[in-house]
Design an enzyme around this catalytic site. Structure first.
Site, PDB file in Angstrom:
ATOM      1  N   GLU A 209     -29.431  55.792   8.550  1.00  0.00           N
ATOM      2  CA  GLU A 209     -28.717  55.334   9.757  1.00  0.00           C
ATOM      3  C   GLU A 209     -29.392  55.728  11.072  1.00  0.00           C
ATOM      4  O   GLU A 209     -28.753  56.278  11.975  1.00  0.00           O
ATOM      5  CB  GLU A 209     -27.273  55.862   9.730  1.00  0.00           C
ATOM      6  CG  GLU A 209     -26.503  55.415   8.496  1.00  0.00           C
ATOM      7  CD  GLU A 209     -25.059  55.915   8.460  1.00  0.00           C
ATOM      8  OE1 GLU A 209     -24.695  56.756   9.295  1.00  0.00           O
ATOM      9  OE2 GLU A 209     -24.304  55.464   7.580  1.00  0.00           O
ATOM     10  N   ASN A 257     -32.326  53.962   4.578  1.00  0.00           N
ATOM     11  CA  ASN A 257     -30.993  53.472   4.195  1.00  0.00           C
ATOM     12  C   ASN A 257     -30.144  53.255   5.445  1.00  0.00           C
ATOM     13  O   ASN A 257     -30.171  54.076   6.371  1.00  0.00           O
ATOM     14  CB  ASN A 257     -30.350  54.566   3.309  1.00  0.00           C
ATOM     15  CG  ASN A 257     -29.056  54.143   2.641  1.00  0.00           C
ATOM     16  OD1 ASN A 257     -29.019  53.146   1.925  1.00  0.00           O
ATOM     17  ND2 ASN A 257     -27.988  54.906   2.862  1.00  0.00           N
ATOM     18  N   HIS A 293     -20.912  48.631   2.966  1.00  0.00           N
ATOM     19  CA  HIS A 293     -19.480  48.949   3.086  1.00  0.00           C
ATOM     20  C   HIS A 293     -18.852  47.729   3.753  1.00  0.00           C
ATOM     21  O   HIS A 293     -18.958  47.556   4.977  1.00  0.00           O
ATOM     22  CB  HIS A 293     -19.270  50.192   3.956  1.00  0.00           C
ATOM     23  CG  HIS A 293     -19.825  51.434   3.339  1.00  0.00           C
ATOM     24  ND1 HIS A 293     -19.267  52.016   2.226  1.00  0.00           N
ATOM     25  CD2 HIS A 293     -20.879  52.207   3.676  1.00  0.00           C
ATOM     26  CE1 HIS A 293     -19.959  53.110   1.909  1.00  0.00           C
ATOM     27  NE2 HIS A 293     -20.947  53.240   2.770  1.00  0.00           N
ATOM     28  N   GLU A 325     -24.266  51.567  -1.319  1.00  0.00           N
ATOM     29  CA  GLU A 325     -22.943  52.172  -1.097  1.00  0.00           C
ATOM     30  C   GLU A 325     -21.836  51.123  -1.123  1.00  0.00           C
ATOM     31  O   GLU A 325     -20.865  51.196  -0.354  1.00  0.00           O
ATOM     32  CB  GLU A 325     -22.933  52.935   0.242  1.00  0.00           C
ATOM     33  CG  GLU A 325     -24.045  53.964   0.336  1.00  0.00           C
ATOM     34  CD  GLU A 325     -23.991  54.844   1.588  1.00  0.00           C
ATOM     35  OE1 GLU A 325     -22.974  54.831   2.303  1.00  0.00           O
ATOM     36  OE2 GLU A 325     -24.991  55.548   1.828  1.00  0.00           O
ATOM     37  N   ASP A 327     -18.746  49.052  -1.294  1.00  0.00           N
ATOM     38  CA  ASP A 327     -17.299  49.060  -1.532  1.00  0.00           C
ATOM     39  C   ASP A 327     -16.710  47.933  -0.689  1.00  0.00           C
ATOM     40  O   ASP A 327     -17.293  47.520   0.314  1.00  0.00           O
ATOM     41  CB  ASP A 327     -16.623  50.423  -1.278  1.00  0.00           C
ATOM     42  CG  ASP A 327     -16.932  51.084   0.055  1.00  0.00           C
ATOM     43  OD1 ASP A 327     -17.364  50.382   0.995  1.00  0.00           O
ATOM     44  OD2 ASP A 327     -16.719  52.304   0.159  1.00  0.00           O
TER      45      ASP A 327
END
Ligand code: XIL
Length: 410
Positions: A209, A257, A293, A325, A327
């Site tokens: 990030e 990432n 996400h 990641e 979701d």
């Protein structure tokens, strides 16, 4: 309140203070045995310390659980792999999940983790504040417990994360270090953590990030506040971190990432420009992690094709792509929402199958019982493949069907 995670995130501690450790001893490789020995060697502190820190509970519990699971293994035999893991493996995709050492005492949690997933990524246990809580002290116990469990189940381990602006310990963030000191601290951190896990962690999110949504560099302790010596030099500190990482463990695959960079946008453009530059100049970058996400708004033809197009441009640079990641958060758990979620999980699964460079499909946890979403996105949840009672959700079957039906590479 939180519209997207990142700088706006509230700092919430998830630890509930209680913990047990469960390690499947059906097959305990040598490194798991040495981790156990390491843990046992610190056990006396449990007796001496008037205050029980969470990790002080680990050693004795690990030893007991190893014994119990060894006995139960002889009774029940080695566990077989679940359908989701098998389907992904057939498609040459590693199906992964984030996992937390806090829940290893929950036998249903460890059973699903060890059978349905081929890869484990510590959700918090390898972050700076957790492994390096004081300047001269590293603490690998929680992360080691997860790595041992992964080894016992033949799972690959993905490391997360070495350079990030969040979950940095106070000794770093308030230490008033000069850039030269911060540079030494970071290099030592990268080298120590990676060398501890060399041969056991096959890939690392080296930097996490580092960009704002508009594609400019995020202002962080590592970049320019005060930074590790490369303030105002764009991606130079990322390059430096990758070079340190490569020197520390030349065999590890090194990743950048980020979140919100799944589709074509300013942030993914900036990451692409960096990746292209690094590939041209031989900076050791092996791949890009796309956090994903997301919510149901992602399920439009336009967004999904933008996601696929973005993956394709990074693949064309020769990079490996990991969805790291995933979701899909919901506002409610109604049948309609769960069905829509299942469809979107299937779409993302299909996208990874159809993109040959997509080697990892990883969800951020697997049960709604322990997901980070309700703590960070108020009023939202229901984001994962199993519900809070460990029932498989429509999302599980949606993803499974997508993995079973698609053939790789077109
Ligand atoms: C989250 C964890 O899930 C939470 O338990 C913790 O409190 C905060 O961090 N992007 C990342 C992950 O790279 O490390 C974050 O994990 C979620 C967003």
């Amino acid at each position: 309140m939180v519209a997207s995670h990142g700088e706006e995130l509230r700092d919430i501690h998830q630890e509930d203070g209680t913990r047990e450790i469960f390690v499947d001893a059906c097959h305990v490789p040598s490194y798991a045995r040495s981790a156990r020995a390491e843990l046992q060697s610190v056990a006396p502190r449990m007796i001496q310390s008037p205050r029980l820190f969470e990790d002080d509970l680990l050693p004795g519990i690990v030893a007991i659980v190893l014994l119990v699971s060894l006995i139960s293994c002889h009774v029940s035999g080695p566990r077989t792999k679940g359908p989701l893991r098998n389907a992904a493996t057939t498609r040459h995709i590693k199906l992964g999940t984030a996992a937390s050492a806090l829940h290893l005492g929950d036998p249903t949690y460890t059973r699903i983790l060890g059978s349905e997933f081929a890869q484990l990524e510590p959700e918090n246990e390898m972050k700076f504040a957790r492994v390096h809580p004081e300047r001269t002290r590293y603490d690998f116990r929680s992360a080691d417990a997860l790595v041992s469990l992964a080894g016992a189940h033949g799972m690959a381990v993905r490391g997360h994360t070495l350079v990030w602006h969040r979950q940095v310990p106070p000794w770093v963030s308030t230490g008033n270090f000069s850039p030269a000191e911060l540079s030494r601290i970071l290099q030592d951190h990268v080298a120590t953590v990676m060398q501890h896990y060399a041969g056991r962690v096959y890939a690392w999110d080296v930097v996490n990030e580092a960009f704002h949504d508009n594609g400019t560099m995020r202002n962080t302790v590592w970049y320019d506040q005060p930074g590790a010596g490369y303030a105002g030099m764009g991606t130079r500190y990322i390059e430096q971190a990758l070079r340190w990482a490569h020197a520390a463990d030349p065999k590890a695959k090194l990743f950048y990432n980020d979140h919100g960079a799944e589709v074509m946008n300013q942030k993914s453009d900036a990451i692409y420009a960096m990746a292209q530059d690094f590939m041209q100049r031989g900076v050791p970058l092996d791949g890009i992690g796309f956090q994903a996400h997301i919510d149901l708004a992602y399920d439009t033809p336009r967004t999904l094709s933008s996601f696929a197009e973005n993956l394709e441009r990074f693949a064309n640079l020769g990079l490996e792509l990991h969805i790291t990641e995933l979701d899909i958060r919901l506002h409610d758990g109604s049948p309609a929402s769960l069905a829509a979620q299942a469809k979107l999980y299937a779409e993302i699964g299909k996208m990874c199958v159809q993109q040959p460079a997509c080697k990892v499909l990883q969800t951020w946890g697997f049960t709604d019982r322990y997901s980070w979403i309700p703590r960070y996105y108020p009023q939202m949840g229901w984001a994962l493949l199993w519900d809070a009672e460990y029932r498989k959700k429509p999302a599980y079957f949606g993803l499974l069907t997508a993995l079973e039906e698609q053939s790789k590479g077109f």
